[in-house]
Enzyme design. Structure first.
Site, mmCIF file in Angstrom:
data_model
loop_
_atom_site.group_PDB
_atom_site.id
_atom_site.type_symbol
_atom_site.label_atom_id
_atom_site.label_comp_id
_atom_site.label_asym_id
_atom_site.label_seq_id
_atom_site.Cartn_x
_atom_site.Cartn_y
_atom_site.Cartn_z
ATOM 1 N N GLY A 171 7.240 7.554 -6.145
ATOM 2 C CA GLY A 171 6.942 6.197 -5.693
ATOM 3 C C GLY A 171 6.430 5.373 -6.856
ATOM 4 O O GLY A 171 7.201 4.770 -7.613
ATOM 5 N N ILE A 197 12.850 2.742 3.031
ATOM 6 C CA ILE A 197 13.741 1.610 2.789
ATOM 7 C C ILE A 197 13.714 0.649 3.976
ATOM 8 O O ILE A 197 14.259 0.947 5.046
ATOM 9 C CB ILE A 197 15.185 2.086 2.515
ATOM 10 C CG1 ILE A 197 15.194 3.172 1.437
ATOM 11 C CG2 ILE A 197 16.063 0.889 2.135
ATOM 12 C CD1 ILE A 197 14.484 2.798 0.142
ATOM 13 N N THR A 198 13.088 -0.501 3.773
ATOM 14 C CA THR A 198 13.068 -1.540 4.802
ATOM 15 C C THR A 198 14.488 -2.076 4.976
ATOM 16 O O THR A 198 15.176 -2.324 3.988
ATOM 17 C CB THR A 198 12.105 -2.668 4.389
ATOM 18 O OG1 THR A 198 10.822 -2.096 4.184
ATOM 19 C CG2 THR A 198 12.026 -3.747 5.450
ATOM 20 N N LEU A 291 8.877 -11.106 -8.052
ATOM 21 C CA LEU A 291 9.057 -11.944 -6.866
ATOM 22 C C LEU A 291 8.643 -11.185 -5.602
ATOM 23 O O LEU A 291 8.056 -11.752 -4.676
ATOM 24 C CB LEU A 291 10.515 -12.394 -6.765
ATOM 25 C CG LEU A 291 10.808 -13.417 -5.675
ATOM 26 C CD1 LEU A 291 10.065 -14.722 -5.931
ATOM 27 C CD2 LEU A 291 12.301 -13.679 -5.574
ATOM 28 N N GLU A 292 8.948 -9.883 -5.570
ATOM 29 C CA GLU A 292 8.562 -9.071 -4.414
ATOM 30 C C GLU A 292 7.046 -9.093 -4.229
ATOM 31 O O GLU A 292 6.532 -9.291 -3.130
ATOM 32 C CB GLU A 292 9.038 -7.626 -4.604
ATOM 33 C CG GLU A 292 8.533 -6.719 -3.478
ATOM 34 C CD GLU A 292 8.989 -5.269 -3.606
ATOM 35 O OE1 GLU A 292 9.542 -4.917 -4.669
ATOM 36 O OE2 GLU A 292 8.794 -4.507 -2.651
ATOM 37 N N ARG A 293 6.332 -8.895 -5.312
ATOM 38 C CA ARG A 293 4.868 -8.821 -5.209
ATOM 39 C C ARG A 293 4.270 -10.178 -4.859
ATOM 40 O O ARG A 293 3.325 -10.275 -4.078
ATOM 41 C CB ARG A 293 4.309 -8.248 -6.502
ATOM 42 C CG ARG A 293 4.652 -6.770 -6.580
ATOM 43 C CD ARG A 293 4.471 -6.113 -7.906
ATOM 44 N NE ARG A 293 4.874 -4.696 -7.743
ATOM 45 C CZ ARG A 293 5.024 -3.842 -8.746
ATOM 46 N NH1 ARG A 293 4.818 -4.242 -9.992
ATOM 47 N NH2 ARG A 293 5.368 -2.600 -8.484
ATOM 48 N N ARG A 318 -17.154 -18.332 22.219
ATOM 49 C CA ARG A 318 -17.890 -17.232 22.841
ATOM 50 C C ARG A 318 -19.401 -17.451 22.716
ATOM 51 O O ARG A 318 -19.891 -17.761 21.641
ATOM 52 C CB ARG A 318 -17.491 -15.923 22.145
ATOM 53 C CG ARG A 318 -18.331 -14.722 22.509
ATOM 54 C CD ARG A 318 -17.954 -14.145 23.865
ATOM 55 N NE ARG A 318 -18.809 -13.006 24.171
ATOM 56 C CZ ARG A 318 -18.394 -11.925 24.830
ATOM 57 N NH1 ARG A 318 -17.155 -11.839 25.235
ATOM 58 N NH2 ARG A 318 -19.235 -10.935 25.082
ATOM 59 N N GLN A 387 -14.010 -7.656 14.002
ATOM 60 C CA GLN A 387 -15.439 -7.458 14.180
ATOM 61 C C GLN A 387 -16.052 -8.623 14.964
ATOM 62 O O GLN A 387 -16.835 -8.428 15.884
ATOM 63 C CB GLN A 387 -16.108 -7.330 12.794
ATOM 64 C CG GLN A 387 -17.542 -6.838 12.861
ATOM 65 C CD GLN A 387 -17.629 -5.415 13.397
ATOM 66 O OE1 GLN A 387 -16.711 -4.602 13.213
ATOM 67 N NE2 GLN A 387 -18.701 -5.121 14.095
ATOM 68 N N GLU A 418 -2.931 1.082 -6.866
ATOM 69 C CA GLU A 418 -3.100 1.854 -8.094
ATOM 70 C C GLU A 418 -2.011 1.518 -9.116
ATOM 71 O O GLU A 418 -2.266 1.511 -10.325
ATOM 72 C CB GLU A 418 -3.095 3.357 -7.763
ATOM 73 C CG GLU A 418 -4.294 3.817 -6.927
ATOM 74 C CD GLU A 418 -4.261 3.363 -5.462
ATOM 75 O OE1 GLU A 418 -3.171 3.011 -4.947
ATOM 76 O OE2 GLU A 418 -5.341 3.324 -4.839
#
Lengths: 435, 254
Positions: A171, A197-198, A291-293, A318, A387, A418
């Protein structure tokens, strides 16, 4: 269901109610970052960007939002809705206008992802895999012939595409991939498997239509080992390994393992960029990863915006101990911290987008940086929304628990935290002073 | 045939509005503005007439400050062929009133010779619902207001219009040229697609100064005060129908 126009007229009331300042309406964004709708700032560089955002927002509200919860629960990809994105010109948003694309820039791509994700991050993830990882990749890196053959149907939504990089055993260590393409006469023969794989599948049994696939064509131990191939459904030996189910989030987007067994592709037509591109895929990879990131970071913005809207409204309405939740310091901290982090991420994403050319590489510190920052930001903001909303926030109907699970993927997919830290620290090690 | 469509830039339907400190108007500085929803329906109908080859040309007309061009661009992105921007700095939600708007449109009619005006039945800012009727009166054209269906005859000499009226639906036939106003259920407007947004940039918008049209722009109505609607007070519960009737009688409502 009310029509779009009816929603508009009804929510205002075609009467004196036009003046009613209803408490639950969105609207008065003046004074907030990007809230002036002014053409010319980094969020809306041109009139086109403004119209794009208005169009995607209206479409998202009318057509994406109503189906999101059900498709998420059923783990079902909404293919008919996806094809509608083609009618709107969104599937080829950055692609070559000569081949069915809309020819817009990275900021436009960010706008589309931010808006879609505010209602349905997993639907947006399928959009990203198709439009950024496949269509844009081929538009930037492909030959004229490849673009002419593939892009018109992909931009129209008649075919679905994806990109194959990760493997069951590789990966973040992308150069450790083992899928191999071996030259044999006029062909390459591809063997191996690709993972996560999307758009790899469009049903339990059916593959997506086209893929760009990274494979090893050398063993020198460097950048020249990788090549990029076009692989299509129906090629002998190309099959669906497994459809990956029961994901933590992004459940309305299909993820698959794809298997390549002696898949024969002609070198003349299926090496992306032309027959002389063997061993030259790393540049395409770097261009497309940026571009992906960036667009994954844009998805984080949509998730965070929606989460803040949900927690803000809940904390106002609330009551506890005789006053609204938003009168309590603990809740004020959750709301204010979330907004400040979201606004910082938004400024970072749009500033990076304005500097990012679709065909350039070299923005890696910031294209990694926006995702590193925004993915964690979106996860934390969704967590604070849950929360704030307590038991309601923990239940699907209120949507934020879904956003929380969807956000986690952004710390893993398209580069793990990472991986970003590794890349950024390496690139920054050459820098003495920051601008 | 040539169809003229009116497109008004109004406060966005979802925007929260405030009243100016002097209580003379709604505060529209920095409020999100958009095409009036009924005008958008009118544009959609005109574009459909063009797609059915009934209309040869669709012209989007907006009156207002320079930002009015935004709604003309939107109409162009939906499929209108060109735009006319009638410039004025008067506030179109109250200073420039329906009669002046109708007179401006009548002046444009003389110059451009459209076969029909398609208008939204009203704008969601002032809710006047008067321009279509006044324009028809000024031009001495027939009017077909509150249209939920528009069918132009093959010879393009008349239109059959279904109208939404209090008692149900009324179908009328009007000779062309005519003024038609769009009601909510006439159609579902399309999204401006990205390729069409890009194409719209190349379409022409002519600019005309409202003051140059020889029309009296002065308002007929003076706004004395604009105020927020009264806040609704909490209701009360009654035990049963008898108690309800007693209470209604006691309050003089029955």
């Amino acid at each position: 269901m009310l029509t779009r126009a009816a929603m508009r007229v009804a929510s205002r009331g075609a009467s004196a109610a036009a003046l009613t300042p209803a408490r639950h309406m969105s609207g008065a964004t003046t004074g907030l970052l990007g809230g002036n709708n002014a053409v010319g700032d980094i969020f809306t560089p041109t009139e086109d960007h403004k119209q794009l955002r208005e169009m995607v927002r209206a479409f998202t509200k009318a057509e994406v939002e109503p189906q999101a919860l059900e498709h998420h629960r059923d783990e079902k990809f909404n293919l008919p809705l996806f094809r509608k994105l083609g009618d709107l010109g969104l599937l080829g948003i950055t692609a070559d206008p000569n081949h069915g694309g809309s020819g817009m820039d990275a900021t436009a791509a960010v706008i589309a992802h931010e808006e879609l994700s505010a209602s349905d991050p997993s639907f947006c993830l399928s959009y990203l895999a198709h439009s950024m990882l496949f269509v844009n990749n081929l538009s930037v890196n492909g030959t004229e012939d490849q673009k002419a053959r593939i892009l018109p149907s992909a931009c129209a939504g008649q075919t679905i595409g994806g990109m194959c990089m990760s493997e069951p055993g590789a990966g973040t260590d992308v150069m450790g991939m083992s899928t191999r393409a071996t030259r044999d006469g006029d062909d390459y023969v591809i063997n191996g498997a690709k993972m996560w794989i999307t758009n790899g599948a469009v049903s339990d049994t059916e593959l997506g239509d086209h893929f760009v696939v990274y494979a090893r064509t050398g063993d020198k131990g460097g950048a020249s080992d990788l090549s990029l191939f076009l692989v299509e459904k129906g090629m002998p030996g190309f099959s669906l390994g497994q459809r990956i189910k029961d994901k933590c989030g992004m459940r309305a987007s299909y993820t698959a393992e794809l298997v390549f067994e002696d898949v024969r592709v002609p070198a003349a037509t299926h090496l992306v960029g032309g027959p002389d591109r063997e061993g030259k895929a790393v540049l395409s990879m770097m261009r497309n990863l940026e571009l992906e990131r960036l667009t994954l970071a844009a998805m984080s913005l949509g998730i965070a915006r929606r989460s803040i809207e949900a927690m803000n409204a809940y904390a106002r309405d609330r009551k506890a101990f005789g006053s609204s939740l938003n009168r309590f310091g603990q809740i004020q901290r959750l709301i204010a911290d979330s907004y400040a982090e979201y606004a910082a991420g938004k400024a970072y994403v749009y500033a990076t987008a304005s500097a990012l050319g679709l065909d350039s590489a070299g923005n890696r510190v910031d294209s990694d940086g926006v995702k590193l920052y925004c993915a964690a930001m979106a996860k934390n903001v969704a967590d604070r929304a849950m929360q704030t909303m307590g038991g309601y926030g923990y239940c699907g109907e209120y949507r934020v628990e879904q956003l929380w699970r969807d956000a986690k993927l952004l710390e893993i997919g398209g580069g793990t935290n990472e991986a970003h830290q590794k890349n950024m620290a390496r690139d920054l090690s050459h820098v003495e002073t920051l601008p | 045939m040539r169809v003229f469509v009116g497109v008004k830039r109004a406060v966005d339907y979802a925007a929260k509005v405030r009243i100016q400190a002097d209580k003379k108007a709604v505060d529209i500085s920095n409020v999100k503005m958009a095409i009036n929803p009924f005008c958008e329906i009118a544009v959609e109908e005109a574009v459909r007439l063009k797609e059915k080859k009934v209309a040869e040309e669709v012209v989007a007309v907006s009156i207002g400050p320079k930002q009015a061009q935004e709604v003309i661009r939107q109409a162009l992105a939906m499929g209108a062929d060109r735009g006319i921007h009638v410039t004025t700095d008067m506030r179109v939600d109250q200073e420039l009133q329906p009669l002046a708007v109708a007179k401006i449109m009548a002046a444009l009619t003389g110059e451009h010779d459209p076969s029909a005006w398609l208008l939204g039945k009203q704008a969601i800012d002032d809710d006047s619902n008067q321009v279509a009727q006044m324009l028809a009166g000024l031009l001495d054209w027939p009017q077909a207001t509150f249209a939920s269906e528009v069918e132009v005859s093959e010879d393009k000499k008349s239109a059959t219009v279904t109208r939404e009226i209090d008692g149900g639906l009324q179908t009328i036939e009007v000779p062309l040229p005519a003024v038609i106003s769009a009601d909510l259920r006439l159609n579902e407007p399309r999204y401006a697609t990205l390729p069409n947004i890009m194409k719209a940039k190349k379409k022409k918008i002519d600019t005309v100064d409202a003051a140059s049209l020889g029309v009296d722009l002065a308002g007929q109505i003076e706004v004395l005060e604009v105020s927020e609607p009264a806040t609704r007070e909490a209701g009360s519960k009654v035990e049963d129908v008898d108690a309800l009737l007693a209470k209604l009688k006691a309050d003089g409502l029955l």
